[in-house]
Design an enzyme around this catalytic site. Structure first.
Site, short mmCIF file in Angstrom:
data_model
loop_
_atom_site.label_atom_id
_atom_site.label_comp_id
_atom_site.label_asym_id
_atom_site.label_seq_id
_atom_site.Cartn_x
_atom_site.Cartn_y
_atom_site.Cartn_z
N CYS A 85 11.44 -61.25 -45.68
CA CYS A 85 12.61 -60.06 -45.58
C CYS A 85 12.30 -59.31 -45.02
O CYS A 85 10.82 -58.95 -43.71
CB CYS A 85 11.48 -59.16 -47.17
SG CYS A 85 12.75 -58.09 -47.30
N HIS A 126 18.33 -61.35 -54.15
CA HIS A 126 17.45 -61.19 -53.28
C HIS A 126 17.24 -58.99 -53.36
O HIS A 126 16.19 -58.73 -53.32
CB HIS A 126 16.63 -61.72 -51.82
CG HIS A 126 16.12 -61.14 -50.84
ND1 HIS A 126 14.64 -61.67 -50.98
CD2 HIS A 126 15.53 -60.06 -50.60
CE1 HIS A 126 14.36 -61.04 -49.71
NE2 HIS A 126 14.75 -59.53 -49.89
N GLU A 127 18.44 -58.99 -52.84
CA GLU A 127 18.99 -57.62 -52.63
C GLU A 127 18.90 -56.62 -53.97
O GLU A 127 18.06 -55.33 -54.06
CB GLU A 127 20.40 -57.45 -51.70
CG GLU A 127 20.21 -58.22 -50.69
CD GLU A 127 18.93 -57.81 -49.68
OE1 GLU A 127 18.11 -57.19 -49.66
OE2 GLU A 127 18.87 -58.74 -48.20
N HIS A 130 15.09 -55.75 -54.94
CA HIS A 130 15.27 -54.54 -54.45
C HIS A 130 15.10 -53.23 -54.86
O HIS A 130 14.62 -52.40 -55.15
CB HIS A 130 15.57 -54.24 -52.93
CG HIS A 130 15.04 -55.08 -52.37
ND1 HIS A 130 13.48 -54.90 -51.80
CD2 HIS A 130 15.30 -56.39 -51.14
CE1 HIS A 130 13.62 -55.85 -50.46
NE2 HIS A 130 14.46 -56.56 -50.02
#
Length: 136
Positions: A85, A126-127, A130
């Site tokens: 990241c 993945h995002e 977040h």
């Protein structure tokens, strides 16, 4: 506008809020920042530029795709992955799904439902992590 990338883990651990039409400028900032970092990065969540809103962008070749308030509706085919990241150093192990169905709003706040597979599905997962304050 290109924004600095946040590396503060305490900030990144915080959950993001639902985005509204008032947050439309965040999409442009994310696109500009991702474009400036394409050599090292394929996706970004708004908290990576200091905005705790549920907005992400990812690249498909030269095209940058924004998603506002995405929700994963279905997941299939769990596997182990190693990811990095821009906000962190090094690679880390995580679990992902090969195929996901996502409901989201585009930059005009029009609703979409699409299925994504492979690497694009991995980027989106993945995002979205977040948004939940989950750091790989």
């Amino acid at each position: 506008m290109i924004k600095p990338v946040v590396k503060d883990v305490l900030f990144l651990n915080q959950k993001s809020e639902i985005a509204t039409k008032n947050d439309i400028g965040v999409i442009k900032d994310l696109e500009d920042t991702l474009r400036a970092n394409l050599e090292y990065c394929v996706g970004m969540a708004a908290n990576m530029i200091g905005v705790k809103k549920r907005i992400l962008v990812f690249s498909v070749g030269n095209i940058i795709v924004p998603m506002v308030n995405p929700i994963i509706l279905k997941k299939e085919g769990q596997y182990s992955a190693e990811e990095c990241c821009l906000s962190l150093t090094g690679f880390r192990e995580t679990k992902r799904y090969e195929t996901i169905e996502v409901e989201y709003l585009d930059r005009n706040f029009k609703k979409h439902k699409e299925t994504f597979k492979g690497f694009i599905a991995q980027i989106i997962q993945h995002e979205i992590d977040h948004f939940e304050g989950i750091i790989i």
